[in-house]
Design a protein around this motif. Structure first.
Motif, mmCIF file in Angstrom:
data_model
loop_
_atom_site.group_PDB
_atom_site.id
_atom_site.type_symbol
_atom_site.label_atom_id
_atom_site.label_comp_id
_atom_site.label_asym_id
_atom_site.label_seq_id
_atom_site.Cartn_x
_atom_site.Cartn_y
_atom_site.Cartn_z
ATOM 1 N N VAL A 15 38.191 38.329 49.560
ATOM 2 C CA VAL A 15 37.942 37.483 48.803
ATOM 3 C C VAL A 15 39.035 36.913 47.936
ATOM 4 O O VAL A 15 39.044 35.748 47.945
ATOM 5 N N ASP A 16 40.205 37.816 47.672
ATOM 6 C CA ASP A 16 41.347 37.243 47.012
ATOM 7 C C ASP A 16 42.044 36.425 48.207
ATOM 8 O O ASP A 16 42.568 35.007 47.669
ATOM 9 N N TRP A 19 40.087 33.054 47.855
ATOM 10 C CA TRP A 19 39.963 32.473 46.460
ATOM 11 C C TRP A 19 41.167 31.666 46.377
ATOM 12 O O TRP A 19 41.513 30.586 45.918
ATOM 13 N N TYR A 20 42.489 32.371 46.564
ATOM 14 C CA TYR A 20 43.808 32.098 46.324
ATOM 15 C C TYR A 20 44.350 31.221 47.382
ATOM 16 O O TYR A 20 45.289 30.713 47.095
ATOM 17 N N LEU A 45 32.638 35.719 47.822
ATOM 18 C CA LEU A 45 33.320 34.622 47.788
ATOM 19 C C LEU A 45 32.620 33.368 47.158
ATOM 20 O O LEU A 45 32.987 32.670 46.297
ATOM 21 N N GLU A 49 33.025 31.279 43.601
ATOM 22 C CA GLU A 49 33.443 29.953 43.587
ATOM 23 C C GLU A 49 32.385 29.156 42.686
ATOM 24 O O GLU A 49 32.838 28.147 41.959
ATOM 25 N N PRO A 52 33.244 31.052 38.469
ATOM 26 C CA PRO A 52 34.397 31.852 38.550
ATOM 27 C C PRO A 52 34.457 32.624 37.179
ATOM 28 O O PRO A 52 35.659 33.443 37.375
#
Length: 66
Positions: A15-16, A19-20, A45, A49, A52
């Motif tokens: 997920v990181d 996301w990033y 995720l 989104e 957040p």
């Protein structure tokens, strides 16, 4: 459904990445996972989104409850 600590850490890392970084990195990281674990990471995720402000742990627990 419950996850082991190792599976939970893998989902958080995926997920990181999604996301990033970008979705391609997310997909390459999760490519070899079982389908159900990929689905858990993808739903987390997606929810993060859309919302957040939510905490990853809360979202993951909610996804696992379904």
């Amino acid at each position: 459904m419950t996850l082991t600590k190792k599976e939970r850490a893998k989902v958080l890392k995926a997920v990181d990445y999604g996301w990033y970084s970008d979705i391609d990195l997310f997909r390459s990281f999760t490519r070899t996972w079982p389908g159900w674990l990929y689905d858990v990471a993808w739903v987390c995720l997606t929810v993060l989104e859309l919302e957040p402000w939510r905490n990853f742990g809360d979202v993951l627990n909610e996804v696992l409850d379904y």
